[in-house]
Write a protein that holds these residues in place. Sequence first.
Motif, PDB file in Angstrom:
ATOM      1  N   GLN A 156      -5.822   3.642  -6.651  1.00 21.07           N
ATOM      2  CA  GLN A 156      -4.440   4.096  -6.756  1.00 21.07           C
ATOM      3  C   GLN A 156      -3.490   2.899  -6.798  1.00 21.07           C
ATOM      4  O   GLN A 156      -2.518   2.877  -7.561  1.00 21.07           O
ATOM      5  CB  GLN A 156      -4.087   5.009  -5.571  1.00 21.07           C
ATOM      6  N   TYR A 172      -6.761  -5.191  -3.492  1.00 23.66           N
ATOM      7  CA  TYR A 172      -7.751  -4.193  -3.919  1.00 23.66           C
ATOM      8  C   TYR A 172      -8.443  -4.588  -5.225  1.00 23.66           C
ATOM      9  O   TYR A 172      -9.015  -3.740  -5.902  1.00 23.66           O
ATOM     10  CB  TYR A 172      -7.064  -2.828  -4.078  1.00 23.66           C
ATOM     11  N   GLU A 216      -5.399  11.807  -9.438  1.00 19.94           N
ATOM     12  CA  GLU A 216      -5.723  12.153  -8.050  1.00 19.94           C
ATOM     13  C   GLU A 216      -7.201  11.978  -7.727  1.00 19.94           C
ATOM     14  O   GLU A 216      -7.594  12.000  -6.561  1.00 19.94           O
ATOM     15  CB  GLU A 216      -5.278  13.580  -7.726  1.00 19.94           C
ATOM     16  N   THR A 244       0.500   6.661  -4.296  1.00 24.39           N
ATOM     17  CA  THR A 244      -0.500   7.565  -4.851  1.00 24.39           C
ATOM     18  C   THR A 244       0.064   8.233  -6.094  1.00 24.39           C
ATOM     19  O   THR A 244       1.287   8.316  -6.270  1.00 24.39           O
ATOM     20  CB  THR A 244      -0.910   8.659  -3.838  1.00 24.39           C
ATOM     21  N   SER A 261       0.844  -1.190   0.000  1.00 20.97           N
ATOM     22  CA  SER A 261       0.000   0.000   0.000  1.00 20.97           C
ATOM     23  C   SER A 261       0.882   1.244   0.000  1.00 20.97           C
ATOM     24  O   SER A 261       2.117   1.149  -0.055  1.00 20.97           O
ATOM     25  CB  SER A 261      -0.900   0.006   1.240  1.00 20.97           C
ATOM     26  N   SER A 290      -9.676   6.700  -5.855  1.00 23.34           N
ATOM     27  CA  SER A 290      -9.572   6.363  -4.432  1.00 23.34           C
ATOM     28  C   SER A 290      -8.311   5.554  -4.157  1.00 23.34           C
ATOM     29  O   SER A 290      -7.590   5.158  -5.086  1.00 23.34           O
ATOM     30  CB  SER A 290     -10.796   5.556  -3.993  1.00 23.34           C
ATOM     31  N   GLY A 291      -8.057   5.285  -2.861  1.00 22.76           N
ATOM     32  CA  GLY A 291      -6.843   4.575  -2.463  1.00 22.76           C
ATOM     33  C   GLY A 291      -6.703   3.211  -3.106  1.00 22.76           C
ATOM     34  O   GLY A 291      -5.618   2.823  -3.557  1.00 22.76           O
TER      35      GLY A 291
END
Length: 701
Positions: free
Chosen positions: A167, A191, A160, A77, A74, A163-164
């Motif tokens: 990303q 994810y 941008e 970004t 994780s 969402s996470g």
Amino acid sequence: MAFVQFSKVSLAFGDRDILKAVSVNLQSGTKAALTGANGAGKSTLLKVMAGLLESDSGVRTVQKDARIGYLPQSGLTHRGRTLLEEADTAFQFGYDMQKEIDALGEELASNPQNVASVAERQSQLISALDESGWHRRRAQAETVLLGLGFLRSDFAKQTETFSGGWQMRIALAKVLMQKPDILLLDEPTNYLDIEARAWLEQFLQSYNGGFLLVSHDRYFLDVTIRDVYELFNGELKRYPGNYTHYEAVRKVELRTLIAAYEKQQEEIHHLEEFIRRFGYKASKASQAQERQKQLDKIVRIEIPESLKKIHFTFPHAPHAGKVMLRANGITKSWDGVTNVLNNFELTLENGERLVVVGKNGAGKSTLLRIIAGEDSNFHGTLTLGSGVKIGWFSQDSAEKISGSESILDYFEQRAPLDVVPKVRSMLGAFLFRGDDVFKSLDVLSGGEKSRVALLQLLLIPTNLLVLDEPTNHLDMHSKDVLLDALKDFGGTVVFVSHDRGFIEALATRVLELDCGKCRSFPGGYAYYQERLEAEANGTVGAFTMATAAGRHADSAAMKTASRADGYVAANDARASTHTSGTSTAGDSSGMLTSGVQPRVTHSCNTATASSVNAAPLSWEEAKRQKAEKRKLEKNVERIEAEITAREGEKKSLEESLALPQVYESGEKMRTVQKRLAEIRAQLEKLNEEWEAAAETLNAWS
């Protein structure tokens, strides 16, 4: 052949050895998984392999020009570019190679004296650039992005705005686009939805380079890898075969270790007990001191954390009626334009284990929030059955757990008075042992927070569990224990999961959401996949109520189709699916659960109906048909009884294959496998007989 080689690599954090003289060779064609208990150092090892972290000692060797791609768990970004522009940065290696090729070309033109070596280097680079697919980078980018679930309409969006989770999909896409010689992937499926996981499975199966990955998805590992590396107490050991094979071998291997561990624990207990009882008595002081010396000299045996499994069962489900809930005309929109759910209909019956599937954005979490009562901003009606008590779990539940209070305080403040004395034991069952119970909520990992959120479901008895991604952040062993607890749960379960193995083992019915529409498939996830494959191949049409008109199913067939393992549902004649908006008050909307006989509306427009109702039958003919029908019913019942008996024996044999003692003797293992193969063949034949008998019986309905 490209490679990354470790030779006796060691690394310690403080007084803790993370890696102890680890040796491993990854090369093109390697398809391997890295496993080990949480905190064993898997992510650290990948970082050392990627060259992001230096070891204390040992040698790391990378072949010249070999490219290594690394994806962390994780934290990545992206911003300042569109999705396609960001994807193009994955091909920077190609731009760099092209720049060097051009520079070498200029050197050849200006300095003809060194032609041979310069030309050779340029030729090598041109060949490598061609093989990398750099000239087809736009097509590669689109293929990977679409495979991982992005839409073409996403290509022009700024990164941008994602969402996470998306990303991390961008980061995964970039690593895959590079097509490095060695891929190092740390939890790449975290994810991804089922569709994206399936695409990644195919990508890795056909990948020409080598890869080493960490994942807690057993099915994903079984279909992608050929070797397992286990990191245990800082040492790395290789096990050939897929993950399931590794587990079977490791289970046998650990028996000796566990026996030695238990014997040592007993010895430690006796020594500690003697010291505790006599340490302060003058007459026994010297003996107590001697026992203390013995205790201090013991080299403690450690066992994998995975063996310290969670052990729990859900509280007894309170009594509820046959129907748990009815949803009528549920319509939900987030923007007032597009309906996530459109006139959705559902009747959920007691005992069902319903999995909701669909692509990201299809409305799975939205539906679960509505069912759980977390979202009341929708059109339509949702009616709970008599005595229904809902337990709700979502990723939000885990992520919202924060604060400076300890885990113990958190639960003691929320538990009913009669449960408070049991809180410490419950925490221990969820691996919060010793001083762990005094950890503050803010320092918990994602997996620990998920366990806390799941544990909250045990505080108050419920009979309808609504679970949105309950397996996220859980390791494989915690998933297995959760699965066992849900199988034994006496109530009803509605869940969303992206773990295919978990779904296949739990679901008894599949509800598919797609662009505001839904379809219900009785039976397990395997049948659902077979059905989709058949539709894609054109061997059956997409199932709608129109194609279902006139399809008959007697009660015996319905009961058979409701078996939890869903094997009967694998045949078209034994299963029916229903499009949303077709349920009728009082019927069961096509739900097939054990012991429940849903009513099926028969069309009056079928040929069978027309011929039977064309003219009244004589008394003799009606009697003959009745006797013939009863004969057919008995034949179906006989076949079903044989199927049930064979299934029972099959289940017992499959369970025995998980026992270590079966593998102590090759002959014993072969005998079990041979009998299992015979039973599977018998079941296949019996299923064919059942289908023919059921179709004949249906003609008399």
